[in-house]
Design a protein around this motif. Structure first.
Motif, PDB file in Angstrom:
ATOM      1  N   LYS A   1       0.907  12.649  13.340  1.00 30.39           N
ATOM      2  CA  LYS A   1      -0.348  12.137  12.556  1.00 30.39           C
ATOM      3  C   LYS A   1      -1.399  12.043  13.672  1.00 30.39           C
ATOM      4  CE  LYS A   1       1.823   8.677  10.676  1.00 30.39           C
ATOM      5  NZ  LYS A   1       2.483   7.360  10.263  1.00 30.39           N
ATOM      6  N   PRO A   2      -2.834  12.189  13.103  1.00 32.08           N
ATOM      7  CA  PRO A   2      -3.839  12.117  13.901  1.00 32.08           C
ATOM      8  C   PRO A   2      -4.292  10.847  14.363  1.00 32.08           C
ATOM      9  CG  PRO A   2      -4.483  13.250  12.126  1.00 32.08           C
ATOM     10  CD  PRO A   2      -3.179  13.021  11.956  1.00 32.08           C
ATOM     11  N   ARG A   3      -5.379  10.760  15.367  1.00 34.83           N
ATOM     12  CA  ARG A   3      -5.936   9.458  15.526  1.00 34.83           C
ATOM     13  C   ARG A   3      -6.705   8.947  14.472  1.00 34.83           C
ATOM     14  NH1 ARG A   3      -8.798   9.797  20.862  1.00 34.83           N
ATOM     15  NH2 ARG A   3      -9.389  11.677  19.893  1.00 34.83           N
ATOM     16  N   PRO A   4      -6.911   8.019  13.870  1.00 31.59           N
ATOM     17  CA  PRO A   4      -7.775   7.472  12.419  1.00 31.59           C
ATOM     18  C   PRO A   4      -9.289   7.470  13.096  1.00 31.59           C
ATOM     19  CG  PRO A   4      -5.750   6.049  12.487  1.00 31.59           C
ATOM     20  CD  PRO A   4      -5.776   6.720  13.968  1.00 31.59           C
TER      21      PRO A   4
ATOM     22  N   ASP B   1       5.129   6.648   6.767  1.00 34.06           N
ATOM     23  CA  ASP B   1       4.797   8.201   6.599  1.00 34.06           C
ATOM     24  C   ASP B   1       3.264   8.469   6.115  1.00 34.06           C
ATOM     25  OD1 ASP B   1       5.182   7.192   4.114  1.00 34.06           O
ATOM     26  OD2 ASP B   1       6.528   9.193   3.636  1.00 34.06           O
ATOM     27  N   ARG B   2       2.694   7.309   5.927  1.00 36.20           N
ATOM     28  CA  ARG B   2       1.236   7.383   5.310  1.00 36.20           C
ATOM     29  C   ARG B   2       0.239   7.730   6.493  1.00 36.20           C
ATOM     30  NH1 ARG B   2       2.270   7.972   0.442  1.00 36.20           N
ATOM     31  NH2 ARG B   2       3.981   8.652   1.381  1.00 36.20           N
ATOM     32  N   LYS B   3      -0.691   8.603   6.225  1.00 41.65           N
ATOM     33  CA  LYS B   3      -1.603   8.962   7.386  1.00 41.65           C
ATOM     34  C   LYS B   3      -2.926   8.145   7.096  1.00 41.65           C
ATOM     35  CE  LYS B   3      -1.928  13.501   7.939  1.00 41.65           C
ATOM     36  NZ  LYS B   3      -2.032  15.050   7.702  1.00 41.65           N
ATOM     37  N   VAL B   4      -3.408   7.386   8.133  1.00 43.67           N
ATOM     38  CA  VAL B   4      -4.479   6.587   7.924  1.00 43.67           C
ATOM     39  C   VAL B   4      -5.563   7.566   8.620  1.00 43.67           C
ATOM     40  CG1 VAL B   4      -5.625   4.545   8.839  1.00 43.67           C
ATOM     41  CG2 VAL B   4      -3.403   4.610   8.565  1.00 43.67           C
ATOM     42  N   LEU B   5      -6.591   7.966   7.682  1.00 40.26           N
ATOM     43  CA  LEU B   5      -7.789   8.652   8.166  1.00 40.26           C
ATOM     44  C   LEU B   5      -8.600   7.888   8.879  1.00 40.26           C
ATOM     45  CD1 LEU B   5      -8.317  10.863   4.841  1.00 40.26           C
ATOM     46  CD2 LEU B   5      -6.940  11.446   6.780  1.00 40.26           C
TER      47      LEU B   5
ATOM     48  N   ILE C   1       0.831  -1.119   0.014  1.00 40.00           N
ATOM     49  CA  ILE C   1       0.020   0.116   0.044  1.00 40.00           C
ATOM     50  C   ILE C   1       0.865   1.107   0.066  1.00 40.00           C
ATOM     51  CG2 ILE C   1      -1.440   1.277   1.434  1.00 40.00           C
ATOM     52  CD1 ILE C   1      -2.884  -1.211   2.260  1.00 40.00           C
ATOM     53  N   VAL C   2       1.792   1.120   0.528  1.00 34.82           N
ATOM     54  CA  VAL C   2       3.114   2.361   0.725  1.00 34.82           C
ATOM     55  C   VAL C   2       3.630   2.607  -0.370  1.00 34.82           C
ATOM     56  CG1 VAL C   2       5.043   3.141   1.820  1.00 34.82           C
ATOM     57  CG2 VAL C   2       3.414   2.106   3.247  1.00 34.82           C
ATOM     58  N   LYS C   3       3.965   1.484  -1.311  1.00 34.20           N
ATOM     59  CA  LYS C   3       4.539   1.650  -2.530  1.00 34.20           C
ATOM     60  C   LYS C   3       3.351   2.071  -3.497  1.00 34.20           C
ATOM     61  CE  LYS C   3       6.793  -1.404  -5.997  1.00 34.20           C
ATOM     62  NZ  LYS C   3       7.082  -2.843  -6.424  1.00 34.20           N
TER      63      LYS C   3
ATOM     64  N   LEU D   1      -7.318  -3.475  10.461  1.00 31.44           N
ATOM     65  CA  LEU D   1      -6.805  -2.990  11.595  1.00 31.44           C
ATOM     66  C   LEU D   1      -5.158  -3.228  11.667  1.00 31.44           C
ATOM     67  CD1 LEU D   1      -9.568  -3.739  14.002  1.00 31.44           C
ATOM     68  CD2 LEU D   1      -8.908  -1.323  13.473  1.00 31.44           C
ATOM     69  N   GLU D   2      -4.950  -4.321  11.623  1.00 24.77           N
ATOM     70  CA  GLU D   2      -3.389  -4.850  11.685  1.00 24.77           C
ATOM     71  C   GLU D   2      -2.612  -3.910  10.525  1.00 24.77           C
ATOM     72  OE1 GLU D   2      -0.583  -8.797  11.737  1.00 24.77           O
ATOM     73  OE2 GLU D   2      -2.746  -8.747  12.064  1.00 24.77           O
ATOM     74  N   ILE D   3      -3.048  -3.861   9.326  1.00 22.85           N
ATOM     75  CA  ILE D   3      -2.361  -3.030   8.405  1.00 22.85           C
ATOM     76  C   ILE D   3      -2.222  -1.564   8.824  1.00 22.85           C
ATOM     77  CG2 ILE D   3      -2.597  -2.157   5.983  1.00 22.85           C
ATOM     78  CD1 ILE D   3      -3.929  -4.993   5.135  1.00 22.85           C
ATOM     79  N   ALA D   4      -3.468  -1.112   9.359  1.00 28.98           N
ATOM     80  CA  ALA D   4      -3.653   0.182   9.656  1.00 28.98           C
ATOM     81  C   ALA D   4      -2.644   0.659  10.870  1.00 28.98           C
ATOM     82  CB  ALA D   4      -5.028   0.771  10.126  1.00 28.98           C
ATOM     83  N   ASP D   5      -2.386  -0.453  11.671  1.00 24.64           N
ATOM     84  CA  ASP D   5      -1.430  -0.232  12.764  1.00 24.64           C
ATOM     85  C   ASP D   5       0.024  -0.082  12.102  1.00 24.64           C
ATOM     86  OD1 ASP D   5       0.188  -0.382  14.993  1.00 24.64           O
ATOM     87  OD2 ASP D   5      -0.744  -2.453  15.634  1.00 24.64           O
ATOM     88  N   HIS D   6       0.360  -1.029  11.160  1.00 24.20           N
ATOM     89  CA  HIS D   6       1.803  -0.901  10.300  1.00 24.20           C
ATOM     90  C   HIS D   6       1.859   0.465   9.871  1.00 24.20           C
ATOM     91  CE1 HIS D   6       2.938  -5.039  11.092  1.00 24.20           C
ATOM     92  NE2 HIS D   6       1.801  -5.588  10.398  1.00 24.20           N
ATOM     93  N   LEU D   7       0.702   0.970   9.106  1.00 29.45           N
ATOM     94  CA  LEU D   7       0.757   2.208   8.570  1.00 29.45           C
ATOM     95  C   LEU D   7       0.826   3.415   9.372  1.00 29.45           C
ATOM     96  CD1 LEU D   7      -1.641   1.719   5.705  1.00 29.45           C
ATOM     97  CD2 LEU D   7       0.720   1.642   5.397  1.00 29.45           C
ATOM     98  N   HIS D   8       0.085   3.281  10.528  1.00 24.94           N
ATOM     99  CA  HIS D   8       0.072   4.371  11.374  1.00 24.94           C
ATOM    100  C   HIS D   8       1.383   4.492  12.214  1.00 24.94           C
ATOM    101  CE1 HIS D   8      -1.879   7.318  13.770  1.00 24.94           C
ATOM    102  NE2 HIS D   8      -1.735   6.685  15.276  1.00 24.94           N
ATOM    103  N   THR D   9       2.129   3.536  12.656  1.00 28.71           N
ATOM    104  CA  THR D   9       3.203   3.511  13.503  1.00 28.71           C
ATOM    105  C   THR D   9       4.452   3.310  12.823  1.00 28.71           C
ATOM    106  OG1 THR D   9       3.024   1.212  14.033  1.00 28.71           O
ATOM    107  CG2 THR D   9       1.792   2.729  15.518  1.00 28.71           C
ATOM    108  N   GLY D  10       4.391   2.786  11.585  1.00 28.98           N
ATOM    109  CA  GLY D  10       5.706   2.333  11.029  1.00 28.98           C
ATOM    110  C   GLY D  10       5.935   3.114   9.469  1.00 28.98           C
TER     111      GLY D  10
END
Length: 382
Positions: free
Chosen positions: A296-299, A177-181, A141-143, A166-175
């Motif tokens: 990054k704000p909370r999704p 530079d993508r912003k999970v809305l 998704i980042v790519k 949720l698990e993917i969102a955790d990876h994106l949010h914490t690891g």
């Protein structure tokens, strides 16, 4: 051993036949056994059973398991473009749709939800048919979003797909530079207790079979037997307790939909999907998403469920509802619970009008409001 003497044969033919029988008996295995003759023959016959079993097992591995294992080794996860954004304000956002247990590709579901284009460009996630690695999907998704020059992401997961989302969102949010809305959860079981007992028993039985029987993750033969049995109510009954015509239809349906269809989810994928629920990591992912990270704000978290909980025969949506309130709800929470009136368990394809109306009128405004509040808080420093 001397051959029997026939001083007065009745004829050449009779003599030759008796001589032939005598020769056969003389060369037969065990002809000279005197003691324990019957017991020896029984043991000899029993010793052939493992040979037959091992031969059949070798054929099972060679003809069923290994070809399927080789085919599945060539699969990999993918994200497939479905539609562009319908709102210019959403051109900087990508929405990724993920399906639930037993389904491989979210394309059909994503096409049934054109209202998602109000949030951004819509993509469907296709799982790797050998199993699920959420970090690999997150990296993909980042790519893709970097290539599309899109930095904001919305994840939508149906049923078990919500656990993966949720698990993917955790990876994106914490690891990353993508912003999970936002993460949209459609009748998602947040842990094993949220799965109703009958469905839970079926899943646990699957794990036992896959863990116990060699090759069960790839075997099409075992999949065939399990899928036909799952349809046994359609051909049970009748005059003799069995309907041959209905049985034939069930077998043909399984062959067409599950065995010969290369787009069907494999046994291994279904196992990994159910393990994602059993692991119960969704609550930890919710806790990670409930905190701002690197500015990054909370999704926003959206939970779509039937108003009548008993319309969902698979997931106890009231249980998941309570867990969500505890983790991301409350006065300062970022939770929206949206109710359907006619839909059952995570079935937007069967009820597209209701789902699209709900997303357009409730989900989209809520996500934009949370996003606006986050932007305002960043400006004011609150």
């Amino acid at each position: 051993m001397a051959l029997p003497d026939f001083p007065n044969p009745s004829g050449i033919a009779d003599y030759d036949d008796r001589r032939r029988v005598a020769l056969l008996r003389a060369g037969r295995l065990g002809h000279d056994w005197v003691r324990w003759r019957s017991a020896r023959f029984i043991l000899l016959r029993l010793s052939m059973i493992p040979v037959v079993v091992l031969t059949l097992f070798a054929q099972y591995l060679a003809l069923d398991v290994m070809p399927e294992r080789a085919r599945l080794a060539q699969t990999q996860p993918a994200v497939l473009p479905i539609a562009g954004p319908s709102d210019p304000l959403a051109s900087d956002t990508a929405v990724f749709d993920l399906v639930g247990l037993g389904v491989l590709d979210a394309s059909e579901t994503a096409r049934a939800l054109p209202s998602l284009t109000k949030l951004g460009s819509v993509w469907a996630v296709r799982y790797d048919n050998t199993g699920i690695d959420t970090k690999v999907i997150a990296d993909l998704i980042v790519k893709v979003t970097k290539a599309a020059k899109v930095k904001k992401v919305v994840l939508a997961g149906h049923s078990m797909g919500g656990v993966i989302a949720l698990e993917i969102a955790d990876h994106l949010h914490t690891g990353s530079d993508r912003k999970v809305l936002a993460v949209i959860l459609d009748c998602t079981p947040l842990d094993l207790y949220a799965v109703r007992p009958q469905a839970r028993d079926q899943g646990e039985e699957l794990l036992r079979w896959v863990g116990w029987f060699p090759g069960a993750r790839e075997s099409r033969l075992l999949r065939m037997a399990a899928e036909v049995y799952a349809r046994h109510q359609s051909f049970s009954g009748g005059r003799y307790g069995f309907r041959p015509g209905k049985f034939r239809d069930a077998v043909l349906d399984v062959l067409h939909e599950k065995i010969l269809n290369t787009d069907a989810a494999s046994n291994g994928l279904i196992e990994d999907q159910f393990k994602a629920i059993v692991a119960g990591g969704a609550v930890e992912d919710l806790r990670a998403l409930a905190k701002p990270v690197d500015g990054k704000p909370r999704p926003a978290i959206v939970f779509i469920r039937p108003h009548d909980p008993y319309r969902d025969p698979i997931v106890d949506v009231e249980y998941s509802h309570r867990v969500l309130i505890e983790q991301v709800g409350g006065v300062d929470g970022t939770l929206l619970v949206a109710f359907t009136r006619h839909a059952g368990h995570a079935n937007p394809i069967q009820h597209p009008e209701e789902y699209n109306e709900l997303i357009a009128q409730q989900v989209v405004p809520f996500i934009r409001e949370v996003q606006s509040d986050a932007a305002l808080s960043a400006i004011t420093g609150r």
